[in-house]
Design an enzyme around this catalytic site. Structure first.
Site, PDB file in Angstrom:
ATOM      1  N   VAL A 117       0.853  -1.185   0.000  1.00 54.89           N
ATOM      2  CA  VAL A 117       0.000   0.000   0.000  1.00 54.89           C
ATOM      3  C   VAL A 117       0.887   1.232   0.000  1.00 54.89           C
ATOM      4  O   VAL A 117       1.828   1.335   0.795  1.00 54.89           O
ATOM      5  CB  VAL A 117      -0.945   0.006   1.236  1.00 54.89           C
ATOM      6  CG1 VAL A 117      -1.707   1.328   1.318  1.00 54.89           C
ATOM      7  CG2 VAL A 117      -1.914  -1.161   1.178  1.00 54.89           C
ATOM      8  N   ALA A 159       4.600   4.076   2.760  1.00 56.32           N
ATOM      9  CA  ALA A 159       4.127   2.840   2.130  1.00 56.32           C
ATOM     10  C   ALA A 159       4.332   1.691   3.117  1.00 56.32           C
ATOM     11  O   ALA A 159       5.034   1.850   4.124  1.00 56.32           O
ATOM     12  CB  ALA A 159       4.889   2.571   0.843  1.00 56.32           C
ATOM     13  N   LYS A 160       3.718   0.576   2.844  1.00 56.22           N
ATOM     14  CA  LYS A 160       3.942  -0.611   3.675  1.00 56.22           C
ATOM     15  C   LYS A 160       3.540  -1.838   2.886  1.00 56.22           C
ATOM     16  O   LYS A 160       2.682  -1.765   1.998  1.00 56.22           O
ATOM     17  CB  LYS A 160       3.070  -0.530   4.939  1.00 56.22           C
ATOM     18  CG  LYS A 160       3.593  -1.368   6.076  1.00 56.22           C
ATOM     19  CD  LYS A 160       4.727  -0.670   6.779  1.00 56.22           C
ATOM     20  CE  LYS A 160       5.184  -1.365   8.014  1.00 56.22           C
ATOM     21  NZ  LYS A 160       6.025  -0.475   8.823  1.00 56.22           N
ATOM     22  N   GLY A 161       4.153  -2.974   3.221  1.00 56.25           N
ATOM     23  CA  GLY A 161       3.814  -4.206   2.532  1.00 56.25           C
ATOM     24  C   GLY A 161       3.704  -5.355   3.513  1.00 56.25           C
ATOM     25  O   GLY A 161       4.143  -5.264   4.660  1.00 56.25           O
ATOM     26  N   ASP A 209      10.544  -5.187   8.421  1.00 57.84           N
ATOM     27  CA  ASP A 209       9.523  -4.943   9.438  1.00 57.84           C
ATOM     28  C   ASP A 209       9.371  -6.275  10.188  1.00 57.84           C
ATOM     29  O   ASP A 209      10.307  -7.079  10.191  1.00 57.84           O
ATOM     30  CB  ASP A 209       8.219  -4.467   8.769  1.00 57.84           C
ATOM     31  CG  ASP A 209       7.284  -3.774   9.754  1.00 57.84           C
ATOM     32  OD1 ASP A 209       7.566  -2.625  10.134  1.00 57.84           O
ATOM     33  OD2 ASP A 209       6.269  -4.364  10.156  1.00 57.84           O
TER      34      ASP A 209
END
Ligand code: GLU
Length: 443
Positions: free
Chosen positions: A87, A132-134, A173
């Site tokens: 995202v 952003a992050k995944g 992460d």
């Protein structure tokens, strides 16, 4: 729910703020939805800022959400299909930036919230990135290295057109590490037909990683603790600290704090807790955990009940594991003066309200754990320059940025009469909104 976010630290708040209406109307399921938690704070801060309605709409939701379902060959010959997310909340201030997590329960709402938090975090520390992050739904503990590598490479390939040093730069992460970043870098580089180290951060040092990146989130937490003690005029020597989560962030924060003279009296892990009122030898505990895979059984501290230690009296409580560990169920019982959020989203919005009423000084995640992404910024800069810094320079620059950011958040809190979390959101939203206005809209 929003009204409860109103009162600033140290200000008297009306008892009715936490009345039955707010508390009773929020179910635990709703309370622990990270997207709801993010949105509630965003709305509140945006209203305080008198944010233009159009910009409000732009910033409230992510600008791009990618979901991929992709096959991976498992060691036993089976084909498994995994679901992955990336995202991108905002790229207004620069490329998207944020980690990738591998957990069995990661979902779109969680990744959305985390992507937004990255936008706010990068803006709080004023580095030129968006957010952003995944995530990939999987249980890495049950997978072999080969399976993890194949899954990582295929996930990268599935989202590759959205990645790049100038587009979106992932990082580690929960349950991802330097090795995973090396695979992502290699996969991207193979597609580009050249080595592109700056496409991810948190890499091993010999392939474009930065000195000091591994400890940076924990170091940032320790710098922010120093700043908070100074601000509140609490003495540092012997200051009691309880750390929840003894992974990369928690263990490094505890270690650095101990070196500075803080006393780590409690460590809480998912499988149990340790307590020693005279201080736990963090270096020895790190070695013990490395060898045994758990902190349990460590002889120089008493085994204790996790919930009891988490709510024990101390000056600083550092939740450094996952979201939603301080909720309406335990916030009332927290006996720390300061909560310094090493994890993303450890405190729910309802719990925030309770902590504010109890006059607990909460240092929000988007400031407290920003050391990691700040060092990621240094890594990206070094990769693009092809010139690598000494660790002392990384540490010096990190301390300077975090101290300045802490002061900026405190100024916002004092000027606007809001708690630290809302102050950090306001500072961040202000910066991002200003950039969007300045750039103007395309089309
Ligand atoms: N995953 C970390 C965070 O939540 C680091 C992100 C990064 O370095 O890009 O801040």
């Amino acid at each position: 729910m929003r009204s409860g976010l109103e009162c600033g630290y140290g200000r008297k708040s009306g008892a009715s703020k936490r009345g039955g209406v707010i508390m009773a109307s929020v179910t635990l399921e709703h309370e622990i939805n990270p997207w709801e938690a993010q949105a509630a704070r965003f709305d509140f801060a945006a209203r305080k800022l008198n944010l233009d309605e159009g910009l409000w709409k732009v910033l409230r939701y992510p600008s791009r959400e990618i979901i991929v379902h992709f096959p991976v060959s498992m060691d036993d010959g089976r084909i498994e299909v995994f679901t992955g997310f990336r995202v991108q909340h905002s790229q207004a201030r620069g490329p998207g930036k944020g980690g990738i997590r591998y957990t069995p329960d990661v979902n779109l709402d969680e990744v959305r919230a985390l992507a937004s938090w990255m936008t706010w975090k990068c803006a709080v520390v004023n580095i030129p990135f968006g957010g952003a992050k995944g995530g990939v739904i999987c249980d890495p503990k049950k997978m072999s290295m080969g399976e993890l590598e194949r899954m990582t490479r295929r996930y990268t390939a599935e989202i590759i057109e959205f990645l790049g040093p100038e587009k979106d730069v992932p990082a580690p992460d929960v349950n991802t590490n330097e090795q995973v970043m090396a695979w992502i870098m290699d996969t991207y580089s193979m597609h580009m037909r050249q080595t592109v180290t700056s496409v991810v951060t948190g890499k091993p040092i010999n392939i474009g990683g930065s000195r000091g990146r591994r400890e940076a989130t924990g170091r940032g937490v320790s710098v922010i603790c120093d700043q908070a003690l100074k601000y509140l005029r609490i003495q540092r020597d012997g200051c009691r600290v309880i750390v929840q989560g003894f992974g990369n962030v928690g263990s490094n924060a505890a270690h650095l704090l101990q070196e500075k003279g803080y006393r780590i009296i409690g460590v809480v892990e998912y499988d149990g807790a340790l307590y020693n009122p005279n201080g736990i030898d963090v270096g020895a505990l790190m070695e013990y955990r490395q060898r045994n895979g758990s902190v349990l059984g460590f002889k120089e501290a008493e085994a204790a009940d996790s919930d009891e230690i988490f709510t024990s009296e101390c000056e600083i409580l550092i939740p450094a594991a996952t979201e939603n560990v301080i909720t309406s169920r335990n916030a009332e019982r927290i006996r720390a003066k300061i909560v310094c959020e090493g994890a993303n989203g450890p405190t729910t919005a309802v719990a925030d309200e309770i902590l504010t009423q109890k006059n607990v000084f909460v240092i929000p995640d988007i400031l407290a754990n920003a050391g990691g992404v700040t060092a990621s910024y240094f890594e990206w800069v070094q990769d693009r320059q092809g010139y690598f810094w000494k660790e002392s320079l990384v540490i010096e620059q990190l301390e300077a940025i975090l101290s300045e950011s802490f002061d900026a958040v405190m100024r916002y809190s004092e000027t606007h009469g809001v708690n630290n979390r809302i102050a950090a959101y306001m500072l961040a939203i202000d910066r991002v909104a200003f950039t969007i206005k300045q750039r103007g809209l395309y089309a």
